[in-house]
Structure formats: C-alpha cells, structure tokens
Design a protein around this motif. Sequence first.
Motif, PDB file in Angstrom:
ATOM      1  N   UNK A  59       0.821  -1.217   0.000  1.00  0.00           N
ATOM      2  CA  UNK A  59       0.000   0.000   0.000  1.00  0.00           C
ATOM      3  C   UNK A  59       0.856   1.270   0.000  1.00  0.00           C
ATOM      4  N   UNK A  60       2.180   1.095  -0.005  1.00  0.00           N
ATOM      5  CA  UNK A  60       3.076   2.247  -0.047  1.00  0.00           C
ATOM      6  C   UNK A  60       3.336   2.892   1.293  1.00  0.00           C
ATOM      7  N   UNK A  61       2.893   2.253   2.359  1.00  0.00           N
ATOM      8  CA  UNK A  61       3.098   2.804   3.703  1.00  0.00           C
ATOM      9  C   UNK A  61       4.399   2.232   4.284  1.00  0.00           C
ATOM     10  N   UNK A  62       5.515   2.671   3.693  1.00  0.00           N
ATOM     11  CA  UNK A  62       6.806   2.102   4.068  1.00  0.00           C
ATOM     12  C   UNK A  62       7.232   2.504   5.472  1.00  0.00           C
ATOM     13  N   UNK A  63       6.850   3.701   5.893  1.00  0.00           N
ATOM     14  CA  UNK A  63       7.263   4.165   7.225  1.00  0.00           C
ATOM     15  C   UNK A  63       6.665   3.310   8.337  1.00  0.00           C
ATOM     16  N   UNK A  64       5.442   2.842   8.150  1.00  0.00           N
ATOM     17  CA  UNK A  64       4.830   1.995   9.171  1.00  0.00           C
ATOM     18  C   UNK A  64       5.263   0.544   9.025  1.00  0.00           C
ATOM     19  N   UNK A  65       5.557   0.131   7.798  1.00  0.00           N
ATOM     20  CA  UNK A  65       5.998  -1.249   7.577  1.00  0.00           C
ATOM     21  C   UNK A  65       7.385  -1.494   8.168  1.00  0.00           C
ATOM     22  N   UNK A  66       8.263  -0.495   8.108  1.00  0.00           N
ATOM     23  CA  UNK A  66       9.648  -0.689   8.549  1.00  0.00           C
ATOM     24  C   UNK A  66       9.769  -1.176   9.992  1.00  0.00           C
ATOM     25  N   UNK A  67       9.130  -0.529  10.990  1.00  0.00           N
ATOM     26  CA  UNK A  67       9.278  -1.033  12.364  1.00  0.00           C
ATOM     27  C   UNK A  67       8.699  -2.429  12.559  1.00  0.00           C
ATOM     28  N   UNK A  68       7.698  -2.789  11.766  1.00  0.00           N
ATOM     29  CA  UNK A  68       7.142  -4.145  11.866  1.00  0.00           C
ATOM     30  C   UNK A  68       8.165  -5.173  11.388  1.00  0.00           C
ATOM     31  N   UNK A  69       8.816  -4.884  10.248  1.00  0.00           N
ATOM     32  CA  UNK A  69       9.873  -5.780   9.774  1.00  0.00           C
ATOM     33  C   UNK A  69      11.007  -5.860  10.793  1.00  0.00           C
ATOM     34  N   UNK A  70      11.357  -4.729  11.394  1.00  0.00           N
ATOM     35  CA  UNK A  70      12.461  -4.728  12.361  1.00  0.00           C
ATOM     36  C   UNK A  70      12.112  -5.555  13.599  1.00  0.00           C
ATOM     37  N   UNK A  71      10.878  -5.418  14.069  1.00  0.00           N
ATOM     38  CA  UNK A  71      10.451  -6.223  15.224  1.00  0.00           C
ATOM     39  C   UNK A  71      10.441  -7.705  14.862  1.00  0.00           C
ATOM     40  N   UNK A  72       9.902  -8.017  13.697  1.00  0.00           N
ATOM     41  CA  UNK A  72       9.875  -9.424  13.282  1.00  0.00           C
ATOM     42  C   UNK A  72      11.285  -9.988  13.192  1.00  0.00           C
ATOM     43  N   UNK A  73      12.192  -9.212  12.601  1.00  0.00           N
ATOM     44  CA  UNK A  73      13.567  -9.694  12.432  1.00  0.00           C
ATOM     45  C   UNK A  73      14.228  -9.931  13.790  1.00  0.00           C
ATOM     46  N   UNK A  74      14.066  -8.993  14.708  1.00  0.00           N
ATOM     47  CA  UNK A  74      14.672  -9.143  16.037  1.00  0.00           C
ATOM     48  C   UNK A  74      14.116 -10.373  16.757  1.00  0.00           C
ATOM     49  N   UNK A  75      12.799 -10.515  16.747  1.00  0.00           N
ATOM     50  CA  UNK A  75      12.189 -11.640  17.460  1.00  0.00           C
ATOM     51  C   UNK A  75      12.443 -12.960  16.746  1.00  0.00           C
ATOM     52  N   UNK A  76      12.524 -12.931  15.412  1.00  0.00           N
ATOM     53  CA  UNK A  76      12.809 -14.160  14.670  1.00  0.00           C
ATOM     54  C   UNK A  76      14.222 -14.656  14.956  1.00  0.00           C
ATOM     55  N   UNK A  77      15.155 -13.726  15.091  1.00  0.00           N
ATOM     56  CA  UNK A  77      16.521 -14.134  15.455  1.00  0.00           C
ATOM     57  C   UNK A  77      16.537 -14.800  16.829  1.00  0.00           C
ATOM     58  N   UNK A  78      15.730 -14.281  17.752  1.00  0.00           N
ATOM     59  CA  UNK A  78      15.666 -14.881  19.090  1.00  0.00           C
ATOM     60  C   UNK A  78      14.987 -16.240  19.061  1.00  0.00           C
ATOM     61  N   UNK A  79      13.942 -16.359  18.241  1.00  0.00           N
ATOM     62  CA  UNK A  79      13.140 -17.585  18.213  1.00  0.00           C
ATOM     63  C   UNK A  79      13.768 -18.667  17.345  1.00  0.00           C
ATOM     64  N   UNK A  80      14.165 -18.284  16.135  1.00  0.00           N
ATOM     65  CA  UNK A  80      14.620 -19.270  15.149  1.00  0.00           C
ATOM     66  C   UNK A  80      16.133 -19.298  14.961  1.00  0.00           C
ATOM     67  N   UNK A  81      16.794 -18.193  15.282  1.00  0.00           N
ATOM     68  CA  UNK A  81      18.221 -18.076  15.001  1.00  0.00           C
ATOM     69  C   UNK A  81      18.468 -17.252  13.744  1.00  0.00           C
ATOM     70  N   UNK A  82      19.694 -16.739  13.633  1.00  0.00           N
ATOM     71  CA  UNK A  82      20.023 -15.815  12.542  1.00  0.00           C
ATOM     72  C   UNK A  82      20.020 -16.479  11.177  1.00  0.00           C
ATOM     73  N   UNK A  83      20.240 -17.801  11.115  1.00  0.00           N
ATOM     74  CA  UNK A  83      20.367 -18.479   9.829  1.00  0.00           C
ATOM     75  C   UNK A  83      19.085 -19.174   9.390  1.00  0.00           C
ATOM     76  N   UNK A  84      18.031 -19.063  10.180  1.00  0.00           N
ATOM     77  CA  UNK A  84      16.778 -19.734   9.825  1.00  0.00           C
ATOM     78  C   UNK A  84      16.172 -19.096   8.574  1.00  0.00           C
TER      79      UNK A  84
END
Length: 283
Positions: free
Chosen positions: A139-164
């Motif tokens: 939808x072109x709302x990159x400013x709101x999408x960015x923190x969601x990707x960052x949160x997902x990435x941080x939590x995914x590294x904790x849950x799955x590991x950096x190489x998952x």
Amino acid sequence: MAQAMGAAGALKALMSQPAALPILGRWMQAEMPTALPHLEMLAVMSNLAQLLTASGKTDEAKPLALEAVDGMREIIGPDSPQTLVALSNLAQTLASLGHFDLAEPLMREDLEHSLRRHGPEHPDTLVSFNNLAQLLTLRGNLDEAEPLYRKELRHSRNTHGAEHPRTLICAQQLAALLKAKGRSAEALPLIRSVHGDKHPRTLSAICALAGALHSEGKATEAEPLAREAVATSLSVLGATHPFALVARVQLASVLRTLGGPTNEAEAEALHGVYQGGAAQKMG
C-alpha cells in the motif's frame, strides 16, 4: 461426536487434493450443515477457504472465510487459536482479491490478538508481523511497515536463530524496503547477512552503494566499497568477468574524483586492465 470428528479428519485429508475441491464444494452446500457440529463446520469452512485462495479461487473463498470468522468469534471468542487462524485466512483472502483496505484492519486485529495471546516471539506472531508489514509495503506505507519488519527480524533471530529461512526472508524484505526508501547503506549489512560477502547480489549492492555515494560527492566513503567490489569480483568471478571489469571502471572513476598522483596512476592502470580484459572478452 466421534463420527463428526472423523468426518472433519476426512475433510482435512481431502483438502490436500486440489482435484477434490468441486466435490467438497457440492458437499458443503448439500450435506455439511447436518454432518458436523457448528464449530467443526466453521473450521472446515476456514480451511477450505484457505485452499481455495491458494488455488486462485479467491471469489469462492471470501464468503466461506467471512462466515467462519464471524461464527468463531461468536462461539469461541476472538482470542481462540482457531479464530485467529480463521481471521488470518480471511485477511489473506481479501488481500489476494486486492481488497487491501478490508484486509488491513483484520491483519492489525490478528497481530494484536496474537501478541496478547502468544507474545512477540511466538512463530504465529512472527507470521502476523510479516503479513501486516507486507500489506503496508504494497500500500506504499513504508514508514509503518519498517518497524514491523524490524520487530519481526529481532524476534525471529531470538526464536529461530540468525540463519533460519524465515529470519533470512525477513532480513531480505527489510533490505528491499530500505533500498526503496533510499537507504542503501542500511540495507547492505542485511544483504550480507542473507547472502554472504561473495554472492552476486551482495556484490551488486556494494557497487550500487559505491555508485550512489560517489554521485553524492562522497568519494572517500565510496572508495573502500569500490575496492571491495573489485577484490571480491576478481576472486569469485575472475578477471575477465563483465562484473569484475565494471567494478574496476567504477573504482577508477572514484580514484579520479579523489585526485592526486597516486590515485590518478592507479586509475590509469585500472582503465588499462579494463581495456585489455574487454578486448580479451571480445576475442
């Protein structure tokens, strides 16, 4: 009840066979209301809607997904795992139909319930983060999408590991978003984390960033990146590969901008090597 559960299990098995879709559709209209208890019926409807969406039959999936969500909210509540699955299915169906305005509030609701029920590092919550971030990006709302990707990435590294794989996919999505926002310098470490230092995509990103910095008048910052691109392309691709030749031209251009006898001499040598490599390639 046992008979009903057996029917539900048989239906789930059938749903793995795309050829069974027409049969399931006719059965739903004719017999399902009496064959299964209401909650089981709603679960089957949600699963069938998901299968129809995956098969490209989103117009048929939409009414099933809507009814499943409404019914589950009423019977077992909005925070039930079954309701959350049905809600996610409905949001995906609406997004597939291009109804982003309808899908977005459902995805927000799905994420809110998942955070409340599971916490931020549960795999289901990570999927909810990603679904909403992707929709906002579309939808072109990159400013709101960015923190969601960052949160997902941080939590995914904790849950799955950096190489998952899920972590790497998220890193790649965030990198693409940052590049779209003109922040290639922030995207490059993410690209390295996904592909490594010697992958062609990493090399391309390094060259692109070096070129952007050079065009912005930041030749000093561009130089180490241009040198890395030359060294890596030579070791990985070989001296006569087109990418290695272009990387040397880019470094020569940066060095000429920096000026000085040493830089000018190196740039001239690089240009000579480029001409020789290009002639060899032509031959």
